[in-house]
Motif scaffolding. Structure first.
Motif, mmCIF file in Angstrom:
data_model
loop_
_atom_site.group_PDB
_atom_site.id
_atom_site.type_symbol
_atom_site.label_atom_id
_atom_site.label_comp_id
_atom_site.label_asym_id
_atom_site.label_seq_id
_atom_site.Cartn_x
_atom_site.Cartn_y
_atom_site.Cartn_z
ATOM 1 N N GLY A 230 2.473 4.634 0.998
ATOM 2 C CA GLY A 230 2.617 5.222 2.315
ATOM 3 C C GLY A 230 1.927 6.551 2.422
ATOM 4 O O GLY A 230 1.704 7.226 1.421
ATOM 5 N N LEU B 36 -3.164 0.822 7.041
ATOM 6 C CA LEU B 36 -2.300 -0.346 6.980
ATOM 7 C C LEU B 36 -3.072 -1.610 7.336
ATOM 8 O O LEU B 36 -2.506 -2.699 7.366
ATOM 9 C CB LEU B 36 -1.102 -0.172 7.927
ATOM 10 C CG LEU B 36 -0.153 0.983 7.596
ATOM 11 C CD1 LEU B 36 0.944 1.078 8.654
ATOM 12 C CD2 LEU B 36 0.449 0.798 6.214
ATOM 13 N N SER C 166 0.835 -1.194 0.000
ATOM 14 C CA SER C 166 0.000 0.000 0.000
ATOM 15 C C SER C 166 0.869 1.242 0.000
ATOM 16 O O SER C 166 1.899 1.299 0.670
ATOM 17 C CB SER C 166 -0.912 0.023 1.234
ATOM 18 O OG SER C 166 -1.728 -1.086 1.235
#
Length: 406
Positions: free
Chosen positions: A5, A92, A3
């Motif tokens: 940041g 996250l 993913s």
């Protein structure tokens, strides 16, 4: 693919306090302390702020909480493998807190500091994650609807929004038609105001208010943008047109309801005709009806958006309404989703835009969550348990008082 940041928020050093801050390890300049704590994800920050009083004071400062929320956006989620909690999660996929949800209510895809969770029947609850207060509107319908048969039928739809000028929160409840044979009948439409001034859980001690419905809107398509609720046209329009019954407005339109004034507004033209005229893939579509079932309305940080997902090409077109009066739609994004999940998905369930312009996309059947970054034109799956529903949380996690820290 990992993913993307989080990006750093704008520098706000010029507005921070300059008084040195004491900790149990000495004296830290406020800018240094601000920057250090700002880098911490919400879960770690909630734990470490107990180190000293100065840290706790900083983490509830509006300057800090706003900057932290922009850098570490949070969501409320219903996980498929846990029907008894609403979870606070970050991008996250880390669960920060679990909030009890004993009745298994399903979240509406809102972007507010309160959450609205509903059942398919007549009930809903408004939850304040910061205080734990739960506001439960009555299941009984408005007085005008007491004798209507379809108020006892399942598959009730809801919408939830906030009035900026008054700070009030309002819930819309829509009772579906009792049978398909009754599609000439209008949906029953009600509004309820949530009173959040009380400090204890409970209902707002008021009643649902009946409002004149529009005959042909799709209750499940509701999205609140600012103080307006938008609906796609009911798919029954296509049935009427095929039966040589013209309903009075074209299939390609969007209906809108003013949540503050509690009345219907004008009809907006959608971009479907433009899709058919300009899109080189329009030949793949099965007419207006086939296309209309593939589109989803979205709130893009205060702008009305329309998402068209092309499952066989793993692509999405994102149209944004630019001129409310003139009816201008602009195709702002063509998003390529990595083809790593089945083509059983026919539409997007919800889509959110973060402060840095990234888009968070939820697919309903697989329960997967994706992030698209327009700066790099890349998309990536969030490593997270499968979701039934997701909502953006715009409140202050650092003031959460309820739920279990994970």
């Amino acid at each position: 693919m990992a993913s993307p940041g989080p990006s750093s928020p704008p520098d706000s050093r010029s507005t921070r306090r300059r008084t040195p801050v004491a900790s149990n390890t000495g004296v830290l300049p406020p800018d240094v302390l601000f920057d250090v704590l700002l880098r911490l994800p919400a879960k770690e920050l909630c734990r470490l702020r107990a180190v000293c009083r100065a840290w706790r004071s900083l983490t509830v400062d509006p300057l800090f909480t706003g900057a932290h929320a922009a850098r570490h956006p949070l969501f409320l989620a219903n996980f498929r493998d846990d029907q008894t909690h609403i979870c606070v999660v970050d991008l996250l996929g880390i669960v920060v807190k679990r909030i009890p949800n004993a009745d298994g209510h399903l979240l509406l895809h809102t972007s507010l500091d309160l959450a609205c969770a509903t059942t398919v029947r007549n009930s809903c609850q408004v939850l304040d994650p910061a205080t734990g207060n739960v506001h439960v509107p009555p299941e009984s319908p408005a007085v005008e609807h007491l004798d209507r048969e379809n108020v006892r039928m399942p598959y009730t739809s809801f919408a939830f929004g906030r009035i900026a000028t008054t700070g009030e929160y309002k819930v819309i409840r829509i009772f579906n038609r009792p049978t398909l044979a009754g599609f000439h009948q209008p949906h029953l439409f009600e509004v309820f105001t949530i009173n959040i001034s009380g400090s204890s859980s409970g209902s707002s001690h008021t009643q649902w208010r009946a409002r004149q419905p529009d005959h042909f809107f799709d209750p499940s398509s509701a999205i609140v943008v600012g103080e307006v609720v938008y609906f796609k046209v009911d798919i029954v329009f296509d049935v009427l047109i095929c039966g040589d019954v013209y309903p009075g407005i074209p299939l390609d339109c969007i209906l809108s309801f003013d949540l503050e004034r509690e009345e219907w507004r004008g009809i907006l033209n959608g971009p479907i005709s433009e899709i058919f005229e300009t899109d080189k893939y329009a030949g793949d579509l099965d007419g207006y009806r086939g296309l209309w079932t593939q589109v989803t309305l979205a709130d893009l940080r205060g702008s009305l958006g329309l998402v068209h997902y092309r499952k066989h090409r793993h692509m999405m077109d994102l149209w944004v309404r630019k001129d409310i009066d003139g009816g201008l739609w602009v195709k702002e994004y063509i998003i390529q989703i990595e083809p790593i999940f089945p083509t059983t998905e026919s539409c997007v369930k919800s889509l959110f835009m973060l402060d840095d312009g990234r888009l968070v996309i939820h697919f309903p059947k697989t329960g997967l969550l994706f992030i698209y970054d327009p700066r790099t034109n890349t998309s990536a799956q969030v490593e997270m348990r499968h979701l039934d529903a997701v909502a953006m949380y715009t409140g202050n996690l650092l003031s959460l008082q309820v739920g279990d820290m994970v």
